[in-house]
Design a protein around this motif. Structure first.
Motif, short mmCIF file in Angstrom:
data_model
loop_
_atom_site.label_atom_id
_atom_site.label_comp_id
_atom_site.label_asym_id
_atom_site.label_seq_id
_atom_site.Cartn_x
_atom_site.Cartn_y
_atom_site.Cartn_z
N THR A 96 35.92 28.82 72.87
CA THR A 96 37.27 29.23 72.45
C THR A 96 38.01 28.09 71.77
O THR A 96 37.80 26.92 72.08
CB THR A 96 38.09 29.75 73.65
OG1 THR A 96 39.39 30.05 73.18
CG2 THR A 96 38.19 28.72 74.74
N ALA A 97 38.90 28.48 70.87
CA ALA A 97 39.71 27.47 70.18
C ALA A 97 40.94 27.11 71.01
O ALA A 97 41.59 26.11 70.75
CB ALA A 97 40.14 28.00 68.82
N ALA A 98 41.23 27.95 72.02
CA ALA A 98 42.42 27.69 72.84
C ALA A 98 42.32 26.35 73.53
O ALA A 98 41.23 25.91 73.89
CB ALA A 98 42.57 28.80 73.87
N LYS A 99 43.46 25.72 73.73
CA LYS A 99 43.42 24.41 74.39
C LYS A 99 43.06 24.60 75.87
O LYS A 99 43.44 25.59 76.49
CB LYS A 99 44.75 23.68 74.22
CG LYS A 99 45.87 24.14 75.15
CD LYS A 99 47.01 23.15 75.07
CE LYS A 99 48.31 23.66 75.66
NZ LYS A 99 48.44 24.13 76.95
N GLN A 100 42.30 23.66 76.39
CA GLN A 100 41.87 23.77 77.78
C GLN A 100 43.05 23.54 78.72
O GLN A 100 43.85 22.62 78.54
CB GLN A 100 40.76 22.76 78.07
CG GLN A 100 40.44 22.69 79.55
CD GLN A 100 38.94 22.58 79.84
OE1 GLN A 100 38.11 22.65 78.96
NE2 GLN A 100 38.63 22.43 81.11
N MET A 101 43.14 24.37 79.74
CA MET A 101 44.16 24.20 80.78
C MET A 101 43.44 23.80 82.07
O MET A 101 42.23 24.01 82.19
CB MET A 101 44.93 25.50 81.01
CG MET A 101 45.68 26.01 79.80
SD MET A 101 46.44 27.61 80.17
CE MET A 101 48.13 27.19 80.00
N THR A 102 44.19 23.24 83.01
CA THR A 102 43.63 22.97 84.34
C THR A 102 44.39 23.82 85.34
O THR A 102 45.61 23.66 85.49
CB THR A 102 43.77 21.47 84.70
OG1 THR A 102 43.13 20.72 83.65
CG2 THR A 102 43.12 21.15 86.02
N ILE A 103 43.68 24.74 85.97
CA ILE A 103 44.35 25.71 86.84
C ILE A 103 43.78 25.61 88.25
O ILE A 103 42.60 25.90 88.47
CB ILE A 103 44.19 27.13 86.26
CG1 ILE A 103 44.64 27.09 84.81
CG2 ILE A 103 44.93 28.16 87.12
CD1 ILE A 103 45.22 28.31 84.24
N PRO A 104 44.63 25.19 89.20
CA PRO A 104 44.14 25.09 90.58
C PRO A 104 44.02 26.47 91.22
O PRO A 104 44.58 27.44 90.70
CB PRO A 104 45.24 24.28 91.27
CG PRO A 104 46.49 24.63 90.53
CD PRO A 104 46.06 24.87 89.10
N ASP B 9 34.06 24.48 84.46
CA ASP B 9 33.87 23.75 83.19
C ASP B 9 35.03 24.03 82.23
O ASP B 9 35.32 23.23 81.35
CB ASP B 9 32.57 24.17 82.51
CG ASP B 9 31.33 23.73 83.30
OD1 ASP B 9 31.48 22.84 84.18
OD2 ASP B 9 30.24 24.28 83.05
N ARG B 10 35.66 25.16 82.40
CA ARG B 10 36.81 25.53 81.55
C ARG B 10 38.14 25.22 82.23
O ARG B 10 39.19 25.69 81.79
CB ARG B 10 36.71 27.02 81.21
CG ARG B 10 35.56 27.31 80.23
CD ARG B 10 35.18 28.79 80.23
NE ARG B 10 34.14 29.05 79.23
CZ ARG B 10 32.84 28.80 79.41
NH1 ARG B 10 32.41 28.26 80.55
NH2 ARG B 10 31.97 29.06 78.45
N GLY B 11 38.10 24.46 83.32
CA GLY B 11 39.33 23.99 83.96
C GLY B 11 39.91 24.94 85.00
O GLY B 11 41.02 24.72 85.47
#
Ligand SMILES: *Cc1c(COP(=O)(O)O)cnc(C)c1O
Length: 385
Positions: free
Chosen positions: A3-11, A323-325
């Motif tokens: 994906t072109a979307a910016k990576q987020m970090t989600i707990p 891997d995608r946060g």
């Protein structure tokens, strides 16, 4: 990652705590009364009022709450307690604390809760209690469970560790879990639950004798409580007529808990909004099974799970998300597969095992933004395709 979307970090989760709790924790510190004092008494009253229970007793965590509940019902060596394996392992462990045997019944896959149709076959002359769980905040079928329990004269303890703020339709009215609809209900305030005091627990009941017993056992079996002795103008000598425990809650925890209780309606509303949104957004993903909320239940979505299609590997999906946060957890683990519960003849709990092996828990916390939630769904879609 394609994906072109910016990576987020989600707990997976994040407790909602802040200035109000920090400020409240100053009160017991500055007053010098640090355990089982006025803050604990106030938290108990406020929690009882919130749930609609006659009595609430604060303890150190939900595991100790459940232990006291079983002891108070007289669960003793050789007894059996009907419960689920598909729960946090503490549910089974507390039965073993009493040197009794947990008798595991299977779950309904749609709700992850105890299947009431399996209870009758598990009842024996040794059955001393039914310990049902409102798993991940989803109310279990108390009406069906209590009917069977009453037929057999067996008391019911609700493991409501995750269910603060969940509701059940009872005789035509929405009522809070913990009223208690069974004989005793036990709550957890661990940070993984919807409200937190760091660690902490609460026991609710409408039975004054049970309540007196919780209070006796949580404080070393001492005949006089600290508040009574503190305010007495006569010298009082205490007695310890039974072996008790130190299962006290501190006033620092209770002061925090009182603020958390004020936030609970907002927290539940936010979680229910996110839960409804997950249901909508995820419905588009083929092969995914979503949790079912019965018409008589209002869950607090302490955890929101999905069931993966059969051809996908749970660990690979979870790794793909990581891997995608995006943090996830596998389905609730089964106690019967853990070493202390394994036995040669095995267990017949196929739905419990499938829920552990095929479900994953998705991130949810009241501060979660719509954008974060959409990111989770987008990443799951990507991983599953
Ligand atoms: C978390 C949990 C417990 C244990 O609660 P603690 O407060 O950590 O002791 C017990 N039962 C269930 C179902 C839980 O989710």
């Amino acid at each position: 990652m394609t994906t072109a979307a910016k990576q987020m970090t989600i707990p997976l989760t994040r407790p909602l705590v802040g200035e109000a709790e920090a400020e409240a924790s100053r009160r017991p510190i500055m007053s010098g009364w640090l355990t089982q004092g006025p803050e604990v008494a106030a938290f108990e009253q406020e929690f009882a009022a919130y749930t609609g229970a006659t009595y609430a007793t604060a303890v150190s965590n939900c595991t100790t709450a459940l232990h006291l509940a079983l002891l108070t019902l007289g669960v003793a060596p050789g007894d059996e307690v009907i419960t689920v394996s598909h729960s946090y392992v503490a549910t089974a462990n507390v039965v073993r604390y009493c040197h009794a045997t947990p008798v595991f019944v299977d779950i309904e896959p749609a709700t992850s809760n105890l299947d009431p149709t399996k209870i009758a076959a598990a009842i024996t002359p040794q059955t001393r209690a039914i310990l049902c769980v409102h798993q991940m905040g989803m109310p279990c079928d108390l009406a069906a469970i209590l009917t069977i329990a009453q037929e057999h004269g067996v008391p019911v303890i609700e493991d409501a560790a995750c269910a603060s703020g969940s509701e059940i339709l009872w005789q035509g009215k929405w009522q809070k879990i913990g009223q208690a609809h069974g004989d005793i209900a036990c709550f957890s305030f661990h940070p993984r639950k919807v409200i937190t005091t760091g660690d902490g627990g609460m026991i609710t009941t409408n039975n004054p004798e049970y309540n007196a017993q919780f209070r006796l056992l949580r404080q070393h079996g001492m005949s006089v409580n600290d508040r009574v002795r503190h305010s007495a103008n006569q010298v009082i000598f205490e007695e310890h007529a039974v072996i008790g425990y130190n299962y006290r809650m501190t006033d620092v925890q209770a002061a925090i808990g009182r603020e958390q209780l004020k936030r609970l309606p907002t927290i539940v509303a936010a979680r229910r909004r996110l839960g409804a949104r997950y249901q909508q957004l995820l419905a588009a993903i083929p092969g995914l099974t979503l949790p079912h909320e019965p018409s008589w239940a209002r869950t607090n979505w302490q955890s929101f799970w999905v069931r993966l299609p059969d051809h996908l590997d749970q660990r690979e999906v979870m790794q793909g998300m990581l891997d995608r946060g995006v943090a996830t957890r596998r389905g609730i683990m089964c106690a019967h597969r853990e070493k202390p519960y394994q036995r040669d003849d095995g267990y017949d709990l196929p739905e419990s095992e499938r829920a552990q092996d095929r479900n994953i828990i998705l991130p949810m916390y009241p501060q979660m933004t719509d954008e974060e939630q959409e990111y989770v769904v987008a990443m799951l879609t990507e991983v599953l395709l």
